[in-house]
Scaffold this active site. Structure first.
Site, PDB file in Angstrom:
ATOM      1  CE  LYS A   1     -12.622  27.451 -52.343  1.00 63.97           C
ATOM      2  NZ  LYS A   1     -13.871  27.555 -51.143  1.00 63.97           N
ATOM      3  N   GLY A   2     -15.744  23.987 -54.306  1.00 67.15           N
ATOM      4  CA  GLY A   2     -16.833  23.696 -55.066  1.00 67.15           C
ATOM      5  C   GLY A   2     -18.044  23.005 -54.416  1.00 67.15           C
TER       6      GLY A   2
ATOM      7  N   GLY B   1     -19.775  29.899 -48.889  1.00 64.59           N
ATOM      8  CA  GLY B   1     -20.388  28.550 -48.379  1.00 64.59           C
ATOM      9  C   GLY B   1     -20.049  29.011 -47.199  1.00 64.59           C
TER      10      GLY B   1
ATOM     11  N   GLY C   1     -19.885  24.412 -53.137  1.00 63.60           N
ATOM     12  CA  GLY C   1     -20.831  25.174 -53.749  1.00 63.60           C
ATOM     13  C   GLY C   1     -21.512  25.226 -54.858  1.00 63.60           C
TER      14      GLY C   1
ATOM     15  CE  LYS D   1     -16.563  20.906 -44.107  1.00 60.18           C
ATOM     16  NZ  LYS D   1     -16.785  22.132 -44.863  1.00 60.18           N
TER      17      LYS D   1
ATOM     18  CD  GLU E   1     -15.266  29.407 -53.672  1.00 61.13           C
ATOM     19  OE1 GLU E   1     -16.529  29.266 -52.799  1.00 61.13           O
ATOM     20  OE2 GLU E   1     -15.097  28.116 -54.394  1.00 61.13           O
TER      21      GLU E   1
END
Length: 226
Positions: free
Chosen positions: A97-98, A32, A100, A124, A106
């Site tokens: 997360k995720g 990221g 990308g 965030k 990860e």
């Protein structure tokens, strides 16, 4: 905070977290845009003589590390001392997360690390996670997993590619369902439910993962332990 201010905040967070890496460290290299600033900062330190090895979490992270001259290793060969990774959303020590599509790798690297440093900009941070949860699924499991997500109260949507026909395919050759659950007051319970679904490779809820959080601001970096 406009886009240029956000980018500056990301850079400050990534570069500050990179300062925590000491000589002889094995580092998990996150994916990221914010983590990329940390990887590039580590590359400059390696060029100046810092002795480290990196474990990349994605094709993107590997490319940046190679470009920056960071020696690489694997989880088969080395133990990870610390990882530096970004987040799409963070509430305390819990992450989504995720965005990308790299959350499976990860999570493996971040979980293997003795410490996880999370680097973000202020947009965030939330009190309760509510971003869609990326769920990586085996291609043949897309429909049954989507049905199961609906039974859990979610709204799954197959992630489509921007510049190709068809869906996004992960580094692992799988598909990604972005699953909207709304506010998630019990991310641990939802994480367990998603993990139990046959055909799910990994999901983007990282529950109680963050050891330190680096929040870049317009002028500085705030560091705290959740």
């Amino acid at each position: 905070m406009n886009q240029s201010e956000r980018e500056a905040a990301k850079r400050r967070a990534g570069e500050r977290a990179a300062e925590a890496v000491e000589d002889g460290t094995v580092v998990g290299l996150g994916s990221g845009s914010t983590a990329a600033h940390a990887v590039r900062a580590l590359g400059r330190e390696v060029d100046a003589g810092l002795d480290i090895e990196g474990v990349p979490t994605s094709f993107q992270a590997r490319e940046i590390a190679v470009d920056e001259g960071i020696p690489l290793t694997t989880l088969d060969e080395s133990d990870v001392d610390l990882a530096i990774d970004g987040a799409d959303q963070i509430a305390g020590a819990d992450l989504v997360k995720g965005g990308g599509g790299a959350h499976a790798r990860e999570k493996v690297v971040d979980a293997a690390a003795d410490r996880l440093l999370v680097v973000v900009d202020p947009t965030k941070e939330v009190d309760v996670l509510d971003d869609p949860v990326p769920v990586e699924v085996l291609p043949d499991a897309r429909s049954p997993v989507a049905d199961a997500v609906r039974r859990l109260g979610g709204r799954p949507e197959l992630r489509r590619a921007d510049r190709k026909s068809g869906p996004v395919v992960s580094d692992n050759g799988n598909l990604i369902l972005d699953c909207e659950f709304g506010a998630m007051p019990d991310p641990a319970g939802l994480a367990a439910d998603l993990s139990a679904l046959p055909g799910v490779v990994e999901h983007g809820l990282f529950v109680d993962f963050a050891d330190e959080v680096y929040v870049g601001t317009e002028t500085d970096v705030t560091v705290f332990e959740p």
